[in-house]
Enzyme design. Structure first.
Site, PDB file in Angstrom:
ATOM      1  N   ARG A   1     -46.167  29.454  21.751  1.00  0.00           N
ATOM      2  CA  ARG A   1     -46.495  28.100  21.319  1.00  0.00           C
ATOM      3  C   ARG A   1     -46.239  27.124  22.466  1.00  0.00           C
ATOM      4  O   ARG A   1     -45.627  27.480  23.465  1.00  0.00           O
ATOM      5  CB  ARG A   1     -45.661  27.712  20.092  1.00  0.00           C
ATOM      6  CG  ARG A   1     -44.187  27.619  20.382  1.00  0.00           C
ATOM      7  CD  ARG A   1     -43.327  27.550  19.145  1.00  0.00           C
ATOM      8  NE  ARG A   1     -43.406  26.248  18.483  1.00  0.00           N
ATOM      9  CZ  ARG A   1     -42.436  25.744  17.707  1.00  0.00           C
ATOM     10  NH1 ARG A   1     -41.315  26.437  17.514  1.00  0.00           N
ATOM     11  NH2 ARG A   1     -42.573  24.593  17.113  1.00  0.00           N
TER      12      ARG A   1
ATOM     13  N   HIS B   1     -32.999  22.479   8.788  1.00  0.00           N
ATOM     14  CA  HIS B   1     -33.467  23.298   7.681  1.00  0.00           C
ATOM     15  C   HIS B   1     -33.531  22.528   6.364  1.00  0.00           C
ATOM     16  O   HIS B   1     -34.566  22.553   5.704  1.00  0.00           O
ATOM     17  CB  HIS B   1     -32.743  24.629   7.544  1.00  0.00           C
ATOM     18  CG  HIS B   1     -33.587  25.544   6.719  1.00  0.00           C
ATOM     19  ND1 HIS B   1     -34.689  26.175   7.225  1.00  0.00           N
ATOM     20  CD2 HIS B   1     -33.589  25.793   5.405  1.00  0.00           C
ATOM     21  CE1 HIS B   1     -35.327  26.788   6.258  1.00  0.00           C
ATOM     22  NE2 HIS B   1     -34.684  26.584   5.140  1.00  0.00           N
TER      23      HIS B   1
ATOM     24  N   HIS C   1     -46.637  14.708  18.355  1.00  0.00           N
ATOM     25  CA  HIS C   1     -47.376  15.088  17.143  1.00  0.00           C
ATOM     26  C   HIS C   1     -46.397  15.466  16.033  1.00  0.00           C
ATOM     27  O   HIS C   1     -46.495  14.999  14.907  1.00  0.00           O
ATOM     28  CB  HIS C   1     -48.321  16.256  17.449  1.00  0.00           C
ATOM     29  CG  HIS C   1     -48.844  16.964  16.231  1.00  0.00           C
ATOM     30  ND1 HIS C   1     -49.769  16.400  15.382  1.00  0.00           N
ATOM     31  CD2 HIS C   1     -48.555  18.176  15.711  1.00  0.00           C
ATOM     32  CE1 HIS C   1     -50.041  17.240  14.395  1.00  0.00           C
ATOM     33  NE2 HIS C   1     -49.308  18.323  14.569  1.00  0.00           N
TER      34      HIS C   1
ATOM     35  N   LYS D   1     -40.508  29.236  -8.941  1.00  0.00           N
ATOM     36  CA  LYS D   1     -41.419  28.094  -9.019  1.00  0.00           C
ATOM     37  C   LYS D   1     -42.880  28.542  -9.034  1.00  0.00           C
ATOM     38  O   LYS D   1     -43.662  28.095  -9.866  1.00  0.00           O
ATOM     39  CB  LYS D   1     -41.175  27.140  -7.840  1.00  0.00           C
ATOM     40  CG  LYS D   1     -39.954  26.304  -8.062  1.00  0.00           C
ATOM     41  CD  LYS D   1     -39.746  25.334  -6.935  1.00  0.00           C
ATOM     42  CE  LYS D   1     -38.749  24.275  -7.338  1.00  0.00           C
ATOM     43  NZ  LYS D   1     -39.263  23.339  -8.328  1.00  0.00           N
TER      44      LYS D   1
ATOM     45  N   GLU E   1     -34.066  19.530   6.223  1.00  0.00           N
ATOM     46  CA  GLU E   1     -35.189  18.624   6.479  1.00  0.00           C
ATOM     47  C   GLU E   1     -36.520  19.226   6.019  1.00  0.00           C
ATOM     48  O   GLU E   1     -37.356  18.528   5.451  1.00  0.00           O
ATOM     49  CB  GLU E   1     -35.243  18.290   7.973  1.00  0.00           C
ATOM     50  CG  GLU E   1     -36.492  17.563   8.441  1.00  0.00           C
ATOM     51  CD  GLU E   1     -36.645  16.152   7.895  1.00  0.00           C
ATOM     52  OE1 GLU E   1     -35.630  15.558   7.503  1.00  0.00           O
ATOM     53  OE2 GLU E   1     -37.783  15.661   7.854  1.00  0.00           O
TER      54      GLU E   1
ATOM     55  N   HIS F   1     -31.354  30.899  11.000  1.00  0.00           N
ATOM     56  CA  HIS F   1     -32.530  31.784  11.087  1.00  0.00           C
ATOM     57  C   HIS F   1     -33.586  31.179  12.023  1.00  0.00           C
ATOM     58  O   HIS F   1     -34.562  31.848  12.353  1.00  0.00           O
ATOM     59  CB  HIS F   1     -33.112  32.093   9.702  1.00  0.00           C
ATOM     60  CG  HIS F   1     -33.680  30.919   8.966  1.00  0.00           C
ATOM     61  ND1 HIS F   1     -33.565  30.764   7.605  1.00  0.00           N
ATOM     62  CD2 HIS F   1     -34.359  29.831   9.387  1.00  0.00           C
ATOM     63  CE1 HIS F   1     -34.162  29.655   7.235  1.00  0.00           C
ATOM     64  NE2 HIS F   1     -34.651  29.068   8.297  1.00  0.00           N
ATOM     65  N   HIS F   2     -33.392  29.935  12.447  1.00  0.00           N
ATOM     66  CA  HIS F   2     -34.282  29.361  13.452  1.00  0.00           C
ATOM     67  C   HIS F   2     -33.871  29.795  14.854  1.00  0.00           C
ATOM     68  O   HIS F   2     -34.527  29.440  15.818  1.00  0.00           O
ATOM     69  CB  HIS F   2     -34.249  27.831  13.380  1.00  0.00           C
ATOM     70  CG  HIS F   2     -34.754  27.284  12.077  1.00  0.00           C
ATOM     71  ND1 HIS F   2     -36.055  26.914  11.890  1.00  0.00           N
ATOM     72  CD2 HIS F   2     -34.132  27.074  10.887  1.00  0.00           C
ATOM     73  CE1 HIS F   2     -36.221  26.476  10.646  1.00  0.00           C
ATOM     74  NE2 HIS F   2     -35.071  26.570  10.021  1.00  0.00           N
TER      75      HIS F   2
ATOM     76  N   ASP G   1     -37.402  -1.855 -11.768  1.00  0.00           N
ATOM     77  CA  ASP G   1     -37.695  -1.766 -10.331  1.00  0.00           C
ATOM     78  C   ASP G   1     -36.730  -0.741  -9.741  1.00  0.00           C
ATOM     79  O   ASP G   1     -35.995  -0.083 -10.476  1.00  0.00           O
ATOM     80  CB  ASP G   1     -37.504  -3.138  -9.647  1.00  0.00           C
ATOM     81  CG  ASP G   1     -38.336  -3.253  -8.361  1.00  0.00           C
ATOM     82  OD1 ASP G   1     -38.109  -2.458  -7.446  1.00  0.00           O
ATOM     83  OD2 ASP G   1     -39.221  -4.121  -8.306  1.00  0.00           O
TER      84      ASP G   1
ATOM     85  N   SER H   1     -45.910  19.849  -9.891  1.00  0.00           N
ATOM     86  CA  SER H   1     -45.405  20.120 -11.243  1.00  0.00           C
ATOM     87  C   SER H   1     -45.827  19.049 -12.236  1.00  0.00           C
ATOM     88  O   SER H   1     -45.709  19.242 -13.442  1.00  0.00           O
ATOM     89  CB  SER H   1     -43.879  20.236 -11.228  1.00  0.00           C
ATOM     90  OG  SER H   1     -43.489  21.271 -10.365  1.00  0.00           O
TER      91      SER H   1
ATOM     92  N   TRP I   1     -40.167  18.797  19.345  1.00  0.00           N
ATOM     93  CA  TRP I   1     -39.510  17.885  18.407  1.00  0.00           C
ATOM     94  C   TRP I   1     -38.076  18.303  18.140  1.00  0.00           C
ATOM     95  O   TRP I   1     -37.269  17.519  17.663  1.00  0.00           O
ATOM     96  CB  TRP I   1     -40.293  17.791  17.091  1.00  0.00           C
ATOM     97  CG  TRP I   1     -40.012  18.893  16.115  1.00  0.00           C
ATOM     98  CD1 TRP I   1     -40.461  20.173  16.174  1.00  0.00           C
ATOM     99  CD2 TRP I   1     -39.203  18.805  14.930  1.00  0.00           C
ATOM    100  NE1 TRP I   1     -39.999  20.888  15.108  1.00  0.00           N
ATOM    101  CE2 TRP I   1     -39.225  20.071  14.317  1.00  0.00           C
ATOM    102  CE3 TRP I   1     -38.479  17.783  14.312  1.00  0.00           C
ATOM    103  CZ2 TRP I   1     -38.536  20.352  13.139  1.00  0.00           C
ATOM    104  CZ3 TRP I   1     -37.796  18.083  13.136  1.00  0.00           C
ATOM    105  CH2 TRP I   1     -37.829  19.341  12.568  1.00  0.00           C
TER     106      TRP I   1
ATOM    107  N   THR J   1     -37.793  30.089  -5.011  1.00  0.00           N
ATOM    108  CA  THR J   1     -39.166  29.685  -4.702  1.00  0.00           C
ATOM    109  C   THR J   1     -40.149  30.507  -5.518  1.00  0.00           C
ATOM    110  O   THR J   1     -41.145  29.987  -6.036  1.00  0.00           O
ATOM    111  CB  THR J   1     -39.456  29.850  -3.200  1.00  0.00           C
ATOM    112  OG1 THR J   1     -38.338  29.338  -2.471  1.00  0.00           O
ATOM    113  CG2 THR J   1     -40.690  29.081  -2.793  1.00  0.00           C
TER     114      THR J   1
ATOM    115  N   TYR K   1     -36.960  21.182   3.601  1.00  0.00           N
ATOM    116  CA  TYR K   1     -37.023  21.097   2.134  1.00  0.00           C
ATOM    117  C   TYR K   1     -37.158  19.658   1.669  1.00  0.00           C
ATOM    118  O   TYR K   1     -37.709  19.401   0.602  1.00  0.00           O
ATOM    119  CB  TYR K   1     -35.818  21.785   1.501  1.00  0.00           C
ATOM    120  CG  TYR K   1     -35.853  23.270   1.752  1.00  0.00           C
ATOM    121  CD1 TYR K   1     -37.073  23.934   1.745  1.00  0.00           C
ATOM    122  CD2 TYR K   1     -34.716  24.004   2.034  1.00  0.00           C
ATOM    123  CE1 TYR K   1     -37.145  25.283   2.007  1.00  0.00           C
ATOM    124  CE2 TYR K   1     -34.791  25.357   2.289  1.00  0.00           C
ATOM    125  CZ  TYR K   1     -36.003  25.997   2.280  1.00  0.00           C
ATOM    126  OH  TYR K   1     -36.073  27.326   2.550  1.00  0.00           O
TER     127      TYR K   1
ATOM    128  N   SER L   1     -33.073   4.131   7.948  1.00  0.00           N
ATOM    129  CA  SER L   1     -34.102   3.873   6.942  1.00  0.00           C
ATOM    130  C   SER L   1     -34.098   4.952   5.855  1.00  0.00           C
ATOM    131  O   SER L   1     -34.102   4.653   4.657  1.00  0.00           O
ATOM    132  CB  SER L   1     -35.471   3.818   7.628  1.00  0.00           C
ATOM    133  OG  SER L   1     -36.495   4.059   6.716  1.00  0.00           O
ATOM    134  N   SER L   2     -34.058   6.215   6.270  1.00  0.00           N
ATOM    135  CA  SER L   2     -34.089   7.312   5.295  1.00  0.00           C
ATOM    136  C   SER L   2     -32.870   7.303   4.396  1.00  0.00           C
ATOM    137  O   SER L   2     -32.970   7.552   3.197  1.00  0.00           O
ATOM    138  CB  SER L   2     -34.134   8.666   6.006  1.00  0.00           C
ATOM    139  OG  SER L   2     -35.307   8.787   6.717  1.00  0.00           O
TER     140      SER L   2
END
Lengths: 290, 539
Positions: free
Chosen positions: B452, B255, B79, B333, B257, B304-305, B108, B270, B144, B330, B259, B171-172
């Site tokens: 979890r 991390h 998932h 924003k 990722e 921090h993870h 283009d 925006s 994951w 943040t 963002y 690809s990315s």
């Protein structure tokens, strides 16, 4: 669309090769994964087929681009896009190597000393790995892969350092000659660069043979073997790729491609070659010497 | 560019390649590739969503009813992988493809053939990844985050998953290179950096993040591969390695990722909020700097993870304070969005409703993030449903809401048809209520200690889980409704023709071309007129 007008940004109408590339990539991946999981297979046939498709794709795609380039389809703005593409591609490669250099830094400065009882590793050491010193080079407290010896940095690696440094210089001479329009000189120095690159690869293979046969240093020699072979191995693959790229631009030079004022393909290969050169310097210092 | 000029263009250059293979498989057109990305992302969203539905079904009541624990672990793992890499990221790349060239007046994307390849790797990679469900040992089941040693103890799937991740990375990276080259090299004359729409800015920054961290992820999974199949010892303490090393490398990627998944969403909102507040975006330049600051900080907060994994005390402190710093840009924003709405002549069309819900719900997700940034209390929250609630508040009501809002906002431009405002509003309220029923109780579950990634739980968690599941089914159903709305809009059923401007308050180049947008836009390299732009910074 007329293909001689140089004032418009060239947007190709069809891309025939990407889908071929995707198929090649998938065949390679599935072939390799199936092979790795198999206990009986001896040759990864599907993977080789995938490689073949990818090589076919690269030839086809590049041939198309080279043809367009030689027919002056690209204006200066397209050239800039290609340059940016190459620069950021090389940056992604830098980050890939940074990942492995970072791992090397971490095990040498963090995890191996902890296993040896430093810092918060006191009980790990006394309860799990009593007597383990935690000194680099190491194959860990479990002595994974058995006793091994190190490559002497001042023999083959030093020779290789000199070879690669020299190849960067010969390539730069070739580049200057190209800008000056001395085409024969360019070809001569390019051939010299390819020969130096090939010599580097030859000695690298020699070094691996020595490591496996005489020093008992293998990929399985704990964390030292892992970092040593993964870093030098990925670098060797990049040198191989770079040498192939150099060969291609040498052939293109012989066929009369590239102009003194416009030769992005040449420059891209040169950037790439200097990049693998810099990575080698990092390897020589952090893997071999220190 | 005048309308008349565009209309002639439309006539002259609107020749789409004939036939399915040439039109879609070999396309170099940024709009067609954008469409492919968006359709692919929607397909993966349904696939990943279906897995989530099974998860919520199993968790509806305590005890094992429908799936076995090992399959449950495969469900949570797949998932996440599918939603992150198959749904959210490709959807944003789809928006980038469709909108960036139009927004900056480019003919283009800079590298159109490579653009095609960036997309056409994805279906292959995901087919390979999804096929692991049918292999011995099933799909990856270690989460994951693919932590060793657990992930190395699975079945055959590891090699396939690793190679799929390599392909997604390629690809990315190619997609990101294309975005950077397009933005830096293809802007029309007079389109200065500080005149670019914020969506373009946030994607430029996102692309840098992608190129910087996808190779690191590739390196990390390569180490997993060699540890499993070739006997290396990167994550094996007996060989001198360290399983925690993987966590460091993974989160150095992971991390930034997160963002990568939220910055384009900031960009989309925006665009939307000023349009419906009929005011220029408040603090445009500060928005740009805040995005850049968030991107920079994302590289120095990864651990921090891992507060509870066992780090030196100084590390815990450093990563705690560095993480808290993120709330400053943040916050800039969030205040800017609110200030944009302040005293605006607001109307509440569907995209704006999603935007307002985003500002509120994303802020809740941000606050729970701030709670977990406090290292000592994170020891309590770690690996509980509290973190599940947190990242779904930021990823669903952050990223997914942005994707949905963006579709409502731009689909009139893409198709030439105005979606049904009535159905859109039903979809919004249905989703906005159900998502809170779905994820808010999970905060309480987490604080009460429910871990979890478990298929069964103690009976005291039963009621909140039941509520969460009911919310989940309702939210899932709402997205089926969304697909119906999208298909009806494309087919022009129950819709009206969209005007070129579409929204009364809309500014930016995309609103000065016809609806639907012609196959090719902006071929002349004509200069952009300041009065068409939303932001003309005098900076």
């Amino acid at each position: 669309m007329s293909n001689t007008s140089n004032d418009q940004y060239y947007v190709p109408h069809l891309a025939r090769w990407p889908i071929v590339g995707s198929i090649g990539m998938t065949l390679t991946a599935v072939g390799a994964a199936t092979f790795m999981n198999s206990e009986t297979a001896t040759t990864p046939v599907l993977m080789y087929l995938g490689f073949a498709v990818i090589i076919f794709m690269v030839f086809g795609w590049f041939a198309e681009v080279i043809k367009e380039s030689e027919n002056n389809v690209y204006n200066a703005q397209v050239d800039t896009s290609f340059r940016m593409g190459m620069v950021w591609f090389i940056f992604s490669e830098v980050m890939f190597f940074a990942c492995f250099f970072g791992a090397l830094w971490y095990v040498r400065n963090m995890s191996v000393p902890w296993l040896g009882g430093e810092g918060t590793g006191l009980f790990t050491n006394s309860e799990l790995w009593a007597g383990y010193e935690g000194v680099w080079p190491t194959n860990g407290p479990g002595d994974i892969g058995g006793k091994f010896e190190l490559i002497d940095p001042y023999h083959l690696p030093l020779v290789n350092t000199i070879l690669l440094m020299a190849s960067s210089i010969t390539l730069t001479i070739a580049h200057h000659a190209l800008v000056d329009g001395a085409r024969k000189k360019v070809i001569g120095w390019l051939i010299a660069t390819v020969v130096l690159g090939a010599a580097f690869l030859f000695f690298q293979v020699e070094e691996y043979i020595e490591a496996y046969q005489h020093l008992d240093l293998t990929l399985r020699s704990g964390i030292y073997g892992s970092t040593f072979f993964m870093l030098t191995g990925f670098h060797g693959m990049h040198v191989t790729l770079g040498a192939i790229m150099l060969t291609v631009i040498t052939i293109r030079m012989i066929r009369g491609h590239f102009k003194p004022e416009s030769h992005f393909g040449f420059e891209a290969v040169a950037w790439y070659w200097h990049f693998v050169d810099v990575v080698w310097l990092g390897l020589f210092i952090f893997v071999y010497i220190i | 560019m005048s309308h008349a000029a565009v209309a002639t263009h439309d006539h002259d250059h609107d020749h789409k390649p004939k036939g399915f293979v040439k039109r879609w498989l070999m396309t170099t057109n940024h709009k067609d590739i954008g469409t492919l990305y968006l359709i692919f992302a929607l397909t993966m969203f349904i696939f990943g969503g279906a897995l989530a539905m099974i998860i919520r079904l199993e968790l509806f009541q305590p005890g094992l009813q429908f799936v076995q624990p090992d399959f449950f672990n495969q469900l949570t793992t797949m998932h996440a992988l599918i939603m992150v890499f198959g749904a959210v990221m490709p959807a944003f790349v789809g928006f980038a493809n469709w909108m960036i060239p139009i927004m900056i007046g480019a003919p283009d994307m800079a590298l159109p053939r490579m653009n095609n390849w960036s997309f056409w790797i994805l279906p292959f990679a995901f087919t390979m990844l999804a096929s692991t469900f049918f292999m011995d040992g099933g799909a990856p089941a270690a989460g994951w985050t693919l932590y060793p040693p657990l992930v190395l103890q699975g079945g055959q799937n590891l090699a396939y998953a690793v190679f799929a991740i390599h392909m997604l990375g390629i690809s990315s990276i190619m997609g990101a290179i294309n975005v950077i080259a397009t933005i830096m090299n293809m802007r029309a004359p007079n389109m200065g950096y500080l005149k670019m729409p914020l969506f373009v800015w946030t994607w430029l920054i996102t692309a840098f993040l992608l190129i910087a961290v996808m190779p690191v992820f590739a390196g990390a999974v390569t180490m997993l591969l060699t540890d499993h199949y070739f006997g290396t010892s990167f994550f094996n303490a007996a060989g001198g390695g360290d399983p925690v090393l993987f966590q460091h490398i993974f989160w150095f990627f992971g991390h930034p990722e997160v963002y990568i998944m939220i910055l384009p969403s900031f960009g989309i909102f925006s665009e939307i909020i000023p349009t419906f507040a009929r005011k220029p975006l408040f603090g445009y330049v500060s928005m740009v700097y805040a995005s850049a600051a968030i991107a920079f900080l994302s590289f120095i907060v990864w651990a921090h993870h891992m507060f509870s994994v066992g780090m030196p005390f100084g590390g815990e402190l450093y990563f705690m304070y560095a993480t808290m710093l993120i709330s400053i840009p943040t916050g800039v924003k969030v205040f800017n969005w609110v200030s944009t709405m302040w005293k605006g002549a607001m109307t509440f069309e569907t995209p704006m409703l999603w935007a307002i819900a985003f500002v509120i719900l994303f802020t809740i997700g941000g606050f729970s993030g701030l709670m977990m940034a406090i290292a000592p209390v994170d020891f309590q929250y770690h690996d509980t449903y509290f973190i599940v609630a947190h990242f779904h508040y930021v990823l669903v009501s952050g990223s997914v809401f942005a994707i949905i809002a963006g579709v409502y906002y731009w689909i009139p431009k893409w198709t030439g048809n105005m979606y049904s405002e009535r159905l859109g509003k039903i979809h919004f309220w249905w989703s906005a209520i159900s998502i809170n029923v779905l994820f808010f109780p999970q905060h309480f579950l987490g604080l009460a200690g429910m871990p979890r990634r478990i298929p069964d739980y103690s009976t005291q968690f039963a009621e909140f889980n039941m509520w969460s599941s009911i919310g989940g089914f309702a939210f899932g159903l709402a997205q089926i409704f969304f697909i119906i709305i999208v298909i009806r809009t494309i087919k022009g059923k129950g819709t009206t023709k969209a005007t070129d401007r579409v929204w009364e308050g809309a500014k930016g180049l995309e609103w000065f071309i016809p609806s639907p947008a012609p196959h090719h836009t902006f071929q002349d390299g004509e200069a952009v007129k300041d009065e068409q732009l939303a932001h003309v910074s005098t900076h």
